[in-house]
Design a protein around this motif. Structure first.
Motif, PDB file in Angstrom:
ATOM      1  N   ALA A 177      24.250  43.770  45.079  1.00  0.00           N
ATOM      2  CA  ALA A 177      24.777  42.146  46.269  1.00  0.00           C
ATOM      3  C   ALA A 177      22.906  41.622  45.927  1.00  0.00           C
ATOM      4  CB  ALA A 177      24.639  42.829  47.319  1.00  0.00           C
ATOM      5  N   ARG A 178      22.044  43.304  45.627  1.00  0.00           N
ATOM      6  CA  ARG A 178      20.381  42.271  45.471  1.00  0.00           C
ATOM      7  C   ARG A 178      20.906  41.419  44.179  1.00  0.00           C
ATOM      8  NH1 ARG A 178      16.692  46.330  44.350  1.00  0.00           N
ATOM      9  NH2 ARG A 178      17.990  46.844  42.336  1.00  0.00           N
ATOM     10  N   GLU A 179      21.386  41.395  43.145  1.00  0.00           N
ATOM     11  CA  GLU A 179      21.852  40.072  42.105  1.00  0.00           C
ATOM     12  C   GLU A 179      22.034  39.245  42.194  1.00  0.00           C
ATOM     13  OE1 GLU A 179      20.518  40.486  38.892  1.00  0.00           O
ATOM     14  OE2 GLU A 179      19.512  42.933  39.051  1.00  0.00           O
ATOM     15  N   MET A 180      23.118  39.372  43.022  1.00  0.00           N
ATOM     16  CA  MET A 180      23.676  38.239  43.208  1.00  0.00           C
ATOM     17  C   MET A 180      22.829  36.814  44.341  1.00  0.00           C
ATOM     18  SD  MET A 180      27.690  39.185  43.994  1.00  0.00           S
ATOM     19  CE  MET A 180      28.016  38.311  45.743  1.00  0.00           C
ATOM     20  N   PHE A 181      21.990  37.575  45.079  1.00  0.00           N
ATOM     21  CA  PHE A 181      21.565  37.445  46.131  1.00  0.00           C
ATOM     22  C   PHE A 181      19.565  37.078  45.899  1.00  0.00           C
ATOM     23  CE2 PHE A 181      24.860  39.118  48.572  1.00  0.00           C
ATOM     24  CZ  PHE A 181      25.466  37.622  48.928  1.00  0.00           C
ATOM     25  N   ARG A 182      19.995  36.454  44.709  1.00  0.00           N
ATOM     26  CA  ARG A 182      18.310  36.550  43.709  1.00  0.00           C
ATOM     27  C   ARG A 182      17.141  35.671  44.759  1.00  0.00           C
ATOM     28  NH1 ARG A 182      17.537  38.091  38.523  1.00  0.00           N
ATOM     29  NH2 ARG A 182      19.063  38.903  37.075  1.00  0.00           N
ATOM     30  N   GLY A 183      15.904  36.559  44.383  1.00  0.00           N
ATOM     31  CA  GLY A 183      15.006  35.904  45.802  1.00  0.00           C
ATOM     32  C   GLY A 183      15.430  35.938  46.926  1.00  0.00           C
ATOM     33  N   THR A 184      16.680  37.008  47.277  1.00  0.00           N
ATOM     34  CA  THR A 184      16.698  37.834  48.674  1.00  0.00           C
ATOM     35  C   THR A 184      15.788  38.898  48.884  1.00  0.00           C
ATOM     36  OG1 THR A 184      18.143  35.851  49.172  1.00  0.00           O
ATOM     37  CG2 THR A 184      18.241  37.725  50.185  1.00  0.00           C
ATOM     38  N   GLU A 185      15.082  39.635  49.361  1.00  0.00           N
ATOM     39  CA  GLU A 185      15.027  40.792  50.008  1.00  0.00           C
ATOM     40  C   GLU A 185      15.663  40.944  50.936  1.00  0.00           C
ATOM     41  OE1 GLU A 185      11.422  44.031  50.702  1.00  0.00           O
ATOM     42  OE2 GLU A 185      11.500  42.065  51.747  1.00  0.00           O
ATOM     43  N   ILE A 186      16.214  42.904  49.812  1.00  0.00           N
ATOM     44  CA  ILE A 186      17.968  43.065  50.507  1.00  0.00           C
ATOM     45  C   ILE A 186      17.382  44.751  51.544  1.00  0.00           C
ATOM     46  CG2 ILE A 186      19.478  44.488  50.256  1.00  0.00           C
ATOM     47  CD1 ILE A 186      20.790  42.167  48.101  1.00  0.00           C
ATOM     48  N   LEU A 187      16.700  44.850  52.518  1.00  0.00           N
ATOM     49  CA  LEU A 187      16.616  46.149  53.523  1.00  0.00           C
ATOM     50  C   LEU A 187      17.652  46.907  53.671  1.00  0.00           C
ATOM     51  CD1 LEU A 187      14.797  43.889  54.181  1.00  0.00           C
ATOM     52  CD2 LEU A 187      13.080  45.056  55.502  1.00  0.00           C
ATOM     53  N   PHE A 188      17.962  48.321  52.844  1.00  0.00           N
ATOM     54  CA  PHE A 188      18.183  49.208  52.511  1.00  0.00           C
ATOM     55  C   PHE A 188      18.215  50.668  54.139  1.00  0.00           C
ATOM     56  CE2 PHE A 188      20.257  52.922  51.246  1.00  0.00           C
ATOM     57  CZ  PHE A 188      21.953  52.852  50.325  1.00  0.00           C
ATOM     58  N   ILE A 189      18.976  50.315  54.781  1.00  0.00           N
ATOM     59  CA  ILE A 189      19.999  51.143  55.502  1.00  0.00           C
ATOM     60  C   ILE A 189      20.528  52.287  55.370  1.00  0.00           C
ATOM     61  CG2 ILE A 189      19.731  51.339  58.011  1.00  0.00           C
ATOM     62  CD1 ILE A 189      18.618  48.130  58.751  1.00  0.00           C
ATOM     63  N   SER A 190      19.664  53.273  55.553  1.00  0.00           N
ATOM     64  CA  SER A 190      21.224  54.562  55.841  1.00  0.00           C
ATOM     65  C   SER A 190      20.212  55.812  56.612  1.00  0.00           C
ATOM     66  CB  SER A 190      20.618  55.215  53.940  1.00  0.00           C
ATOM     67  OG  SER A 190      21.354  55.634  53.981  1.00  0.00           O
ATOM     68  N   ALA A 191      21.191  56.943  56.853  1.00  0.00           N
ATOM     69  CA  ALA A 191      19.836  57.551  57.621  1.00  0.00           C
ATOM     70  C   ALA A 191      20.694  59.251  55.960  1.00  0.00           C
ATOM     71  CB  ALA A 191      21.327  58.299  58.956  1.00  0.00           C
ATOM     72  N   SER A 192      20.583  58.642  55.554  1.00  0.00           N
ATOM     73  CA  SER A 192      20.563  59.754  54.739  1.00  0.00           C
ATOM     74  C   SER A 192      19.928  60.355  53.312  1.00  0.00           C
ATOM     75  CB  SER A 192      22.550  59.746  53.567  1.00  0.00           C
ATOM     76  OG  SER A 192      21.842  60.085  52.347  1.00  0.00           O
ATOM     77  N   LEU A 193      18.729  61.359  53.779  1.00  0.00           N
ATOM     78  CA  LEU A 193      17.457  60.777  53.242  1.00  0.00           C
ATOM     79  C   LEU A 193      18.031  61.492  52.026  1.00  0.00           C
ATOM     80  CD1 LEU A 193      16.097  64.332  55.131  1.00  0.00           C
ATOM     81  CD2 LEU A 193      15.838  61.164  55.683  1.00  0.00           C
TER      82      LEU A 193
END
Length: 163
Positions: A114-130
């Motif tokens: 998704a980050r490659e597809m949406f270049r120029g967009t910061e993608i914040l990754f949200i997870s509860a897994s350390l």
């Protein structure tokens, strides 16, 4: 523009009350649907988690049915990264260089594609897994845990029109 990729452990918090649920719901209510990303496998993984909790007696059949209906609606509103060959390859490469389980590698691989597809967009990754948060940071993501991090929409810099 910023987008928010909810890995399954975070996505599940929208349907079952857990630590971090309230802050994640507030965040999701404050951003547009086209800025909410999940892997196409996330709804199935969350469905399975809800069903397991129901079978274990942690939630009632009525509450599970309500959670399934909300899951169906919310999953349809979000941008879903399909599990295409690029995602599978990214996941394979993650398995070669990390200790992730294959399901976690699929989630992070989907975020990477998704980050490659949406270049120029910061993608914040949200997870509860350390472990997954650590792997996401190693891949260059800003990674947030809804159980401990403050979740607020990232403010965009105001653009000033040219004279």
């Amino acid at each position: 523009m910023n987008c928010y990729f909810l890995e399954s452990t975070a996505f599940a918090k929208l349907f079952v009350q857990e630590p971090g649920t309230e802050s994640l719901i507030r965040l999701m209510e404050s951003i547009e649907d086209n800025r909410k990303l999940i892997a196409a496998s996330a709804p199935l993984e969350v469905y399975a988690a809800i069903r397991r909790r129901e079978r274990a007696g942690d939630i009632s059949a009525v509450n599970a049915a309500g959670a399934f209906e909300i899951l169906r609606i919310e999953a349809a509103r979000m941008v879903q990264e399909p599990l295409n060959p690029a995602v599978l390859e990214a996941a394979r490469q993650l398995l070669d260089r990390s200790r992730l389980r294959w399901t976690d590698a699929l989630q992070l691989g989907a975020a990477m594609v998704a980050r490659e597809m949406f270049r120029g967009t910061e993608i914040l990754f949200i997870s509860a897994s350390l472990m997954l948060l650590e792997a996401a940071r190693a891949e260059g993501f800003q990674a947030l845990n809804p159980e401990i991090d403050v979740l607020e929409p990232v403010k965009q810099a105001a653009t000033v029109p040219s004279p």
